[in-house]
Design a protein around this motif. Structure first.
Motif, short mmCIF file in Angstrom:
data_model
loop_
_atom_site.label_atom_id
_atom_site.label_comp_id
_atom_site.label_asym_id
_atom_site.label_seq_id
_atom_site.Cartn_x
_atom_site.Cartn_y
_atom_site.Cartn_z
N CYS A 1 5.87 -15.30 -2.17
CA CYS A 1 5.24 -13.99 -2.32
C CYS A 1 5.21 -13.64 -3.79
O CYS A 1 5.85 -14.28 -4.62
CB CYS A 1 5.99 -12.93 -1.51
SG CYS A 1 7.57 -12.43 -2.20
N PHE A 2 4.44 -12.63 -4.12
CA PHE A 2 4.41 -12.17 -5.50
C PHE A 2 4.18 -10.67 -5.52
O PHE A 2 3.78 -10.06 -4.52
CB PHE A 2 3.34 -12.91 -6.32
CG PHE A 2 1.91 -12.63 -5.92
CD1 PHE A 2 1.18 -11.63 -6.52
CD2 PHE A 2 1.30 -13.39 -4.93
CE1 PHE A 2 -0.14 -11.38 -6.16
CE2 PHE A 2 -0.02 -13.16 -4.56
CZ PHE A 2 -0.74 -12.15 -5.17
N PHE A 3 4.46 -10.08 -6.67
CA PHE A 3 4.29 -8.65 -6.86
C PHE A 3 3.16 -8.43 -7.85
O PHE A 3 3.04 -9.15 -8.85
CB PHE A 3 5.59 -8.03 -7.39
CG PHE A 3 6.75 -8.19 -6.44
CD1 PHE A 3 6.99 -7.25 -5.46
CD2 PHE A 3 7.58 -9.30 -6.53
CE1 PHE A 3 8.04 -7.41 -4.57
CE2 PHE A 3 8.64 -9.46 -5.65
CZ PHE A 3 8.87 -8.51 -4.67
N ALA A 4 2.33 -7.44 -7.57
CA ALA A 4 1.19 -7.16 -8.44
C ALA A 4 0.85 -5.68 -8.40
O ALA A 4 1.04 -5.01 -7.38
CB ALA A 4 -0.02 -7.99 -8.03
N VAL A 5 0.36 -5.20 -9.53
CA VAL A 5 -0.12 -3.82 -9.62
C VAL A 5 -1.58 -3.81 -9.21
O VAL A 5 -2.40 -4.54 -9.77
CB VAL A 5 0.06 -3.29 -11.06
CG1 VAL A 5 -0.56 -1.90 -11.19
CG2 VAL A 5 1.54 -3.26 -11.43
N LEU A 6 -1.90 -2.98 -8.22
CA LEU A 6 -3.24 -2.96 -7.63
C LEU A 6 -3.78 -1.53 -7.62
O LEU A 6 -3.04 -0.57 -7.40
CB LEU A 6 -3.17 -3.48 -6.19
CG LEU A 6 -4.47 -3.51 -5.38
CD1 LEU A 6 -5.39 -4.62 -5.88
CD2 LEU A 6 -4.17 -3.69 -3.89
#
Length: 215
Positions: free
Chosen positions: A184-189
Motif C-alpha cells: 500500500c502507499f500513502f498519497a495526498v489527493l
C-alpha cells in the motif's frame, strides 16, 4: 500504535519550552511516556518533518524519517539560540516506515492539512500559540477549507515519493505520492477526485481509506 524509533534526544532546562515554540502540537500536554504527533514546519507552513515526540521525565525523544536526521538536527540547533537545550542523536538504525511518513524527497512539499493533521487536532494545536508556519496553517483552518487530504491506496507495483496520480486520460494530476509501505502507499489527493478511477503511470490504483493518525 506503531513502534517508534527515536532519532534525536532533546534535553536541558529549556527543552520543553523550546520544542513548544518549534512544533505544531501542544508539547505542554504530553504525558510522561506518551507519544504525540507533530509537524515540524518552515515559515511558509510546509512540513519539513513529520515528527512523533515522547516525553521521558524532563527529556524529549523525537522520531522522524531517518534521511532527515541531519536536516532536523541542524535546523533545531540553528533556532536554539540562547536556549539551554542539548541535542543528542540516539539511533541511526534505518527501519522501514510502517505508516505515512515525510522523507527527504517530500520534505517541504505539504502543509499539515494535506496530511490530515488538523482533523481532531491530532497533530496540530490551534490554541497553543506561535511556531514556525503557524500563521499560514491557522489561516487555512479558519479562513479556508482543505482541498486535499492524505489517503491510503493499494497497488501491486512499486511507486516512488512524488509520483503523480492522474485520471484516465493521464493529462490531469490530482494527487502526489508521499511514501509506500509494502503493498500500500500513502498519497495526498484532491478531495473532489476521490470518486474517480485513478492511475499512476497509466496503472490503476485502488483508494482504500482516509489516513487516520489517531490510532
Amino acid at each position: 500504535m506503531l513502534k517508534r524509533t527515536p532519532k534525536l534526544k532533546v534535553s536541558g532546562k529549556d527543552a520543553q519550552s523550546f520544542l513548544q515554540g518549534q512544533l505544531s502540537n501542544d508539547i505542554d500536554k504530553i504525558a510522561n511516556g506518551e507519544w504525540q504527533l507533530n509537524a515540524y514546519c518552515q515559515h511558509q507552513g510546509r512540513i519539513i518533518a513529520l515528527m512523533w515526540v515522547q516525553k521521558q521525565g524532563d527529556d524529549f525523544y523525537l522520531d522522524f524519517a531517518p534521511d532527515l536526521q541531519t536536516v532536523v538536527h541542524n535546523r533545531l540547533k540553528m533556532f536554539a539560540l540562547n536556549a539551554e537545550v542539548i541535542f543528542s542523536e540516539v539511533n541511526h538504525q534505518e527501519n522501514p516506515a510502517e505508516g505515512a511518513q515525510v522523507t527527504l524527497a517530500t520534505s517541504e512539499k505539504f502543509i499539515p492539512q494535506d496530511l490530515n493533521l488538523d482533523i481532531d487536532e491530532v497533530g496540530v494545536s490551534f490554541t497553543k500559540g506561535c511556531y514556525p508556519g503557524q500563521e499560514v496553517v491557522a489561516r487555512v483552518h479558519y479562513l479556508g477549507k482543505p482541498k486535499k487530504r492524505l489517503y491510503q491506496f493499494e497497488c501491486d507495483f512499486e511507486v516512488l515519493p512524488l509520483d503523480k496520480i492522474t485520471l484516465e486520460d493521464d493529462t490531469k494530476t490530482v494527487g502526489t505520492v508521499l511514501n509506500q509501505v509494502k503493498y500500500c502507499f500513502f498519497a495526498v489527493l484532491k478531495i473532489a477526485e476521490r470518486g474517480q478511477t485513478l492511475f499512476i503511470n497509466n496503472k490503476p490504483i485502488k483508494l482504500l481509506e482516509l489516513t487516520d493518525f489517531s490510532h
